[in-house]
Write a protein that holds these residues in place. Sequence first.
Motif, short mmCIF file in Angstrom:
data_model
loop_
_atom_site.label_atom_id
_atom_site.label_comp_id
_atom_site.label_asym_id
_atom_site.label_seq_id
_atom_site.Cartn_x
_atom_site.Cartn_y
_atom_site.Cartn_z
N GLU A 170 0.84 -1.20 0.00
CA GLU A 170 0.00 0.00 0.00
C GLU A 170 0.88 1.25 0.00
OE1 GLU A 170 -3.09 0.16 2.94
OE2 GLU A 170 -3.82 2.07 2.14
N ILE A 171 0.60 2.15 -0.92
CA ILE A 171 1.36 3.41 -0.97
C ILE A 171 0.40 4.59 -0.85
CG2 ILE A 171 3.33 2.55 -2.28
CD1 ILE A 171 2.05 3.67 -4.83
N HIS A 172 0.96 5.73 -0.40
CA HIS A 172 0.23 6.99 -0.40
C HIS A 172 1.06 7.97 -1.22
CE1 HIS A 172 -2.53 5.55 2.66
NE2 HIS A 172 -1.49 5.03 3.27
N THR A 173 0.64 8.20 -2.44
CA THR A 173 1.40 9.09 -3.31
C THR A 173 1.02 10.53 -3.02
OG1 THR A 173 -0.25 9.03 -5.08
CG2 THR A 173 1.44 7.31 -5.09
N PRO A 174 1.94 11.47 -3.24
CA PRO A 174 1.64 12.87 -2.94
C PRO A 174 0.60 13.44 -3.89
CG PRO A 174 3.80 12.66 -3.96
CD PRO A 174 3.32 11.27 -3.72
N LYS A 175 -0.24 14.30 -3.34
CA LYS A 175 -1.25 14.98 -4.15
C LYS A 175 -0.75 16.34 -4.59
CE LYS A 175 -3.20 11.30 -3.18
NZ LYS A 175 -2.83 10.21 -4.15
N LEU A 176 0.33 16.82 -3.98
CA LEU A 176 0.98 18.06 -4.41
C LEU A 176 2.11 17.70 -5.36
CD1 LEU A 176 1.18 19.85 -0.94
CD2 LEU A 176 -0.23 20.58 -2.88
N MET A 177 2.07 18.29 -6.56
CA MET A 177 3.06 17.96 -7.58
C MET A 177 3.67 19.25 -8.15
SD MET A 177 1.07 15.05 -9.82
CE MET A 177 2.54 14.63 -10.76
N ALA A 178 4.85 19.09 -8.74
CA ALA A 178 5.49 20.25 -9.36
C ALA A 178 4.96 20.49 -10.77
CB ALA A 178 7.01 20.04 -9.40
N SER A 179 4.30 19.49 -11.35
CA SER A 179 3.77 19.66 -12.72
C SER A 179 2.59 18.73 -12.91
CB SER A 179 4.86 19.36 -13.75
OG SER A 179 5.31 18.03 -13.59
N ALA A 180 2.00 18.75 -14.08
CA ALA A 180 0.80 17.96 -14.35
C ALA A 180 1.12 16.48 -14.39
CB ALA A 180 0.20 18.38 -15.68
N SER A 181 0.18 15.64 -13.96
CA SER A 181 0.38 14.20 -14.11
C SER A 181 -0.36 13.68 -15.34
CB SER A 181 -0.09 13.45 -12.86
OG SER A 181 -1.43 13.73 -12.55
N GLU A 182 -1.38 14.36 -15.78
CA GLU A 182 -2.14 13.85 -16.93
C GLU A 182 -2.28 14.92 -18.01
OE1 GLU A 182 -3.73 10.71 -17.31
OE2 GLU A 182 -2.86 9.92 -15.48
N GLU A 391 9.85 9.24 -27.37
CA GLU A 391 9.28 9.45 -28.71
C GLU A 391 7.77 9.64 -28.62
OE1 GLU A 391 10.46 10.24 -31.67
OE2 GLU A 391 12.25 10.33 -30.38
N GLN A 392 7.12 8.80 -27.83
CA GLN A 392 5.66 8.89 -27.73
C GLN A 392 5.22 10.19 -27.06
OE1 GLN A 392 4.78 4.05 -27.71
NE2 GLN A 392 4.03 5.24 -25.98
N ALA A 393 6.01 10.66 -26.10
CA ALA A 393 5.69 11.94 -25.46
C ALA A 393 5.78 13.06 -26.49
CB ALA A 393 6.64 12.20 -24.29
N LYS A 394 6.84 13.04 -27.28
CA LYS A 394 7.01 14.07 -28.31
C LYS A 394 5.86 14.03 -29.31
CE LYS A 394 12.07 14.34 -28.32
NZ LYS A 394 13.22 13.76 -29.05
N GLU A 395 5.49 12.83 -29.74
CA GLU A 395 4.38 12.67 -30.68
C GLU A 395 3.10 13.31 -30.17
OE1 GLU A 395 3.17 8.85 -32.28
OE2 GLU A 395 5.30 8.32 -32.47
N LYS A 396 2.93 13.27 -28.83
CA LYS A 396 1.72 13.85 -28.23
C LYS A 396 1.88 15.35 -27.99
CE LYS A 396 -1.03 10.23 -27.45
NZ LYS A 396 -2.42 10.13 -27.90
N GLY A 397 3.02 15.89 -28.45
CA GLY A 397 3.21 17.33 -28.30
C GLY A 397 3.69 17.74 -26.92
N LEU A 398 4.16 16.76 -26.13
CA LEU A 398 4.65 17.09 -24.79
C LEU A 398 6.14 17.43 -24.85
CD1 LEU A 398 2.89 14.19 -22.88
CD2 LEU A 398 2.21 16.60 -22.90
N ASP A 399 6.58 18.21 -23.91
CA ASP A 399 7.97 18.60 -23.83
C ASP A 399 8.68 17.68 -22.85
OD1 ASP A 399 10.41 19.71 -23.46
OD2 ASP A 399 9.68 21.69 -22.83
N PRO A 400 9.57 16.81 -23.34
CA PRO A 400 10.24 15.85 -22.44
C PRO A 400 10.93 16.54 -21.26
CG PRO A 400 10.69 15.28 -24.72
CD PRO A 400 9.99 16.61 -24.75
N GLU A 401 11.35 17.78 -21.43
CA GLU A 401 12.03 18.45 -20.31
C GLU A 401 11.11 18.63 -19.11
OE1 GLU A 401 14.47 21.83 -20.68
OE2 GLU A 401 15.46 21.08 -22.48
N GLU A 402 9.84 18.91 -19.39
CA GLU A 402 8.88 19.07 -18.29
C GLU A 402 8.62 17.76 -17.58
OE1 GLU A 402 5.24 21.13 -18.10
OE2 GLU A 402 5.70 22.33 -19.87
N LEU A 403 8.84 16.65 -18.29
CA LEU A 403 8.56 15.32 -17.74
C LEU A 403 9.81 14.66 -17.16
CD1 LEU A 403 6.40 14.01 -20.70
CD2 LEU A 403 5.57 14.51 -18.40
#
Lengths: 452, 452
Positions: A170-182, A391-403
């Motif tokens: 069982e884990i409790h992941t943080p709800k506060l994040m530095a960037s978007a998860s989805e 590659e898939q992140a780029k294809e979706k128009g996401l910036d790998p640096e943010e991820l």
Amino acid sequence: MNTRTLVKNLAALPDGPVTVSGWVETVRDQKKVQFVILRDESGAVQLVNPATRELPEPIEGGEADAAASARLATTESISALAHGTFLTVSGELKHDERVKLGGLEVKIGSLEVVAEANPETPIAADSSLDKRMDWRFLDLRHPKQHLIFRIQTTFEHALRQYWVDNDFIEIHTPKLMASASESRAELFEVDYFEGKAYLAQSPQFFKQMAQPAGFGKVFEIGPAFRADPSFTSRHATEFTSIDAEMSWVDSHEDVMRMHEELLVAAFTAVKEKHGAEILDLFGIELEVPTTPFPRIPLAEAKQIVADRGYVIPRDDADIDPEGERQISAYVKETYGHDFVFLTDWDISLRPFYHMRHPEDSALTNSYDLIYNGVEISTGAQREHRIDVLVEQAKEKGLDPEELEFYLDFFRYGVPPHGGFGMGLARVLMLMLEEHSIRETTYLFRGPTRLLP
Amino acid sequence: MNTRTLVKNLAALPDGPVTVSGWVETVRDQKKVQFVILRDESGAVQLVNPATRELPEPIEGGEADAAASARLATTESISALAHGTFLTVSGELKHDERVKLGGLEVKIGSLEVVAEANPETPIAADSSLDKRMDWRFLDLRHPKQHLIFRIQTTFEHALRQYWVDNDFIEIHTPKLMASASESRAELFEVDYFEGKAYLAQSPQFFKQMAQPAGFGKVFEIGPAFRADPSFTSRHATEFTSIDAEMSWVDSHEDVMRMHEELLVAAFTAVKEKHGAEILDLFGIELEVPTTPFPRIPLAEAKQIVADRGYVIPRDDADIDPEGERQISAYVKETYGHDFVFLTDWDISLRPFYHMRHPEDSALTNSYDLIYNGVEISTGAQREHRIDVLVEQAKEKGLDPEELEFYLDFFRYGVPPHGGFGMGLARVLMLMLEEHSIRETTYLFRGPTRLLP
């Protein structure tokens, strides 16, 4: 601790003295006799009091007068009882077949008003859903609403029991994040000291983190947040997400197998513990699903829906809510099943981290789970190969640096893995044939609702 | 699903073919023989490979050459293995007492590199705590860290089992609120469509709402948020809060009784399942506490501390961290107990919703629970009489209008009730004698930490 007997336990007691505590559901204040229906968290019981409307003529000796005064006072306080007032009553339990409510009643000896209710009850049985939400704590007093949350308790405990039995952590992941998860679109922004934080839209990235961490199999039941401005019966800005993720899957098939076993365990527990009450209060004969759940590739499902005469009014590869109802109806007619996995979704409909088919790179190793016509869950095998993932992140128009922090999880060794997220309130809504997740959420949150 | 055998299950198998999957902990690449320590979520196993360093002289017939080439390839790929790389290995299990690691090894037949690790591992055993937090997913691969979260799983499951067995209802209270739940000072503000929302500092108001709702007894394990700028070993901006609340208590004594029974159940489960590993990895003989836990009124505790020669450097009625350590040491010496309830706190130290003593209105029906010298929990009976509650809010300088939605809970009937909140990471930190809740939190959040 108050030495009250729970109402549900009265039936097993012999006639004799008892103490019960709860709130006033109704009062029938007749001339000669008064009836109070008292409810507690376990049920309702009839209390009865022979009314003393006036003091007898004074006679010699004061003792009888004092007793009569007490009876008069009790009678008057029962007459004054407002619906909802909390009481403790001591009296004599009497089993009596003629009493409709459980075949027993308690003759009131002494009565203590613990907290008086304002007599102006702000909601009634026919109040609108929105009005009921305004006064949710009163709404939840009704046996149906109360049962929903006892079912929730049993459902969740059975999920966790399955996971614990199968060595999930069982884990409790943080709800506060530095960037978007989805998605950047539905993100809540938080003032975080000198900077900004964001509320997690799902535990996706962090439950995946448990895989390179070597945790093997993990689960979490916790809140997720979507700044979604829609007002449908299925959407909330805050909801309870049921998540699992596990290592060494060969494909989404392994995830579906765990998912269906888990649901069978939970439905079995709910039926065993609450089946009779569900039938009684909701008129539903709860069915425990059989495994394997039917699996239909999305493209095939859409063809089936089209063959049934429904044209999905969309230009993309997606299905719509009516399409989900149609395929569910088909599955019910054909296989007698309430659940169906729609598999092999088009990459255009899926996030960058879903793994693609080894044979057909236009499709993903993913699924949606439909229950009684509505999507309750999305699952997938994840892409764990860092070069493919980038590659898939780029294809979706996401910036790998943010991820970057997420992509790092894949750079120091990671097992193949997959999992799902499932909405708790949706499952309960569909199980109990309710019309809105507002009914199956303790306190609903929407674009215009932050209270109570 | 991958048909691997978990490492912990190898010991029970006979010699013969097996498949294992995990990550490379170490490689010893000797001239004649290679050893790989492979770890999975259940343990570590030695893999062995007789090295083939060069191909033999060509001889007639190609078959032998192919086998030799394969052996050479395997040898070279083992030589190239980076720490952390995930592998699947099929080979021959052999029990051999001379092997220190579990008395068995697997002779490598075939080896599949599933995901290569970057050979530059960014943390080492002696990295700073902050650096380890930067690479938490690698830090968590260590057996001690891994065990912490298996203990967490067992601990939480035992809490919930106790509650389910005792008819508590599981609730999920909203984390998005229209106003503060505890103090305006440590509140995170969220952009909420056209307005503002706040993150719940505790489920306090909403778990109390379950009382007028007639739920009887409720629990929740979920996140809570405090915009607390401190950097101590015990504070986080987001933490997992363990909460319970129940109706019909006579005083905080009833809450303490439930609280101690709950902890005994959870510690018993942890000791049974992980006692040997805790002794092995942490050097700790876990003690299951006995009931009742000692109870000491705060004023008396302060006198005891003063008599031990420690002057609490505070002008108010409060105790300080060193005072907590001192009273804990006293309780350990005097009663041999690791826990102590400090009771009857001064009203100046407690929020407005704590009930005051019937005999002494300067004191509250409340407690803190101290474990091994540190506060892990606050509990209390709540004030349920609306007129008294409003007065107490005003005394604390609060504006009843801002609290209107909460005060409404008390206007339509409510039973007497009480409960507690307890920090999960603190309990685990103290149980395992760790120095910071960062060690017992999956992903720590602090004023300057939002990543990963």
